[in-house]
Design a protein around this motif. Structure first.
Motif, mmCIF file in Angstrom:
data_model
loop_
_atom_site.group_PDB
_atom_site.id
_atom_site.type_symbol
_atom_site.label_atom_id
_atom_site.label_comp_id
_atom_site.label_asym_id
_atom_site.label_seq_id
_atom_site.Cartn_x
_atom_site.Cartn_y
_atom_site.Cartn_z
ATOM 1 N N PHE A 28 0.847 -1.183 0.000
ATOM 2 C CA PHE A 28 0.000 0.000 0.000
ATOM 3 C C PHE A 28 0.886 1.238 0.000
ATOM 4 N N GLU A 29 0.611 2.159 -0.909
ATOM 5 C CA GLU A 29 1.391 3.391 -1.007
ATOM 6 C C GLU A 29 0.750 4.478 -0.144
ATOM 7 N N MET A 30 1.570 5.068 0.727
ATOM 8 C CA MET A 30 1.078 6.133 1.601
ATOM 9 C C MET A 30 1.697 7.469 1.194
ATOM 10 N N ASP A 31 1.076 8.542 1.630
ATOM 11 C CA ASP A 31 1.528 9.918 1.387
ATOM 12 C C ASP A 31 1.390 10.341 -0.075
ATOM 13 N N VAL A 32 0.505 9.691 -0.806
ATOM 14 C CA VAL A 32 0.308 10.017 -2.222
ATOM 15 C C VAL A 32 -0.247 11.425 -2.389
ATOM 16 N N ASN A 33 -1.148 11.813 -1.531
ATOM 17 C CA ASN A 33 -1.808 13.111 -1.674
ATOM 18 C C ASN A 33 -1.088 14.246 -0.969
ATOM 19 N N MET A 34 0.103 14.016 -0.477
ATOM 20 C CA MET A 34 0.870 15.075 0.169
ATOM 21 C C MET A 34 1.304 16.153 -0.817
#
Length: 71
Positions: A28-34
């Motif tokens: 799961f990829e996190m911080d995509v919308n940063m």
């Protein structure tokens, strides 16, 4: 969940995701919308997460393919 890769290179993230999913490891990829907060400069790294139980195997997969996994 445990971090397996942290980078701001979208190509490395896509490659790592394809490798892990090809081995049957969910990630799961996190911080995509940063990028909304940072102004799309690409300064903040994105994190690729795997289950704790899959971390050792995922590290081997990434290492074998030239990526440096997070400790």
């Amino acid at each position: 969940m445990r971090q397996i890769l942290g980078t701001n290179d979208p190509t490395a993230l896509a490659f790592a995701t394809a490798l892990l999913r090809g081995e049957g490891i969910d990630c799961f990829e996190m911080d995509v919308n940063m990028s909304v907060l940072e102004g799309s400069v690409g300064v903040l790294p994105r994190r690729l997460m795997v289950r704790e139980a899959d971390h050792a195997r995922a590290s081997v997969v990434l290492s074998d393919n030239g990526l440096s996994p997070a400790p």
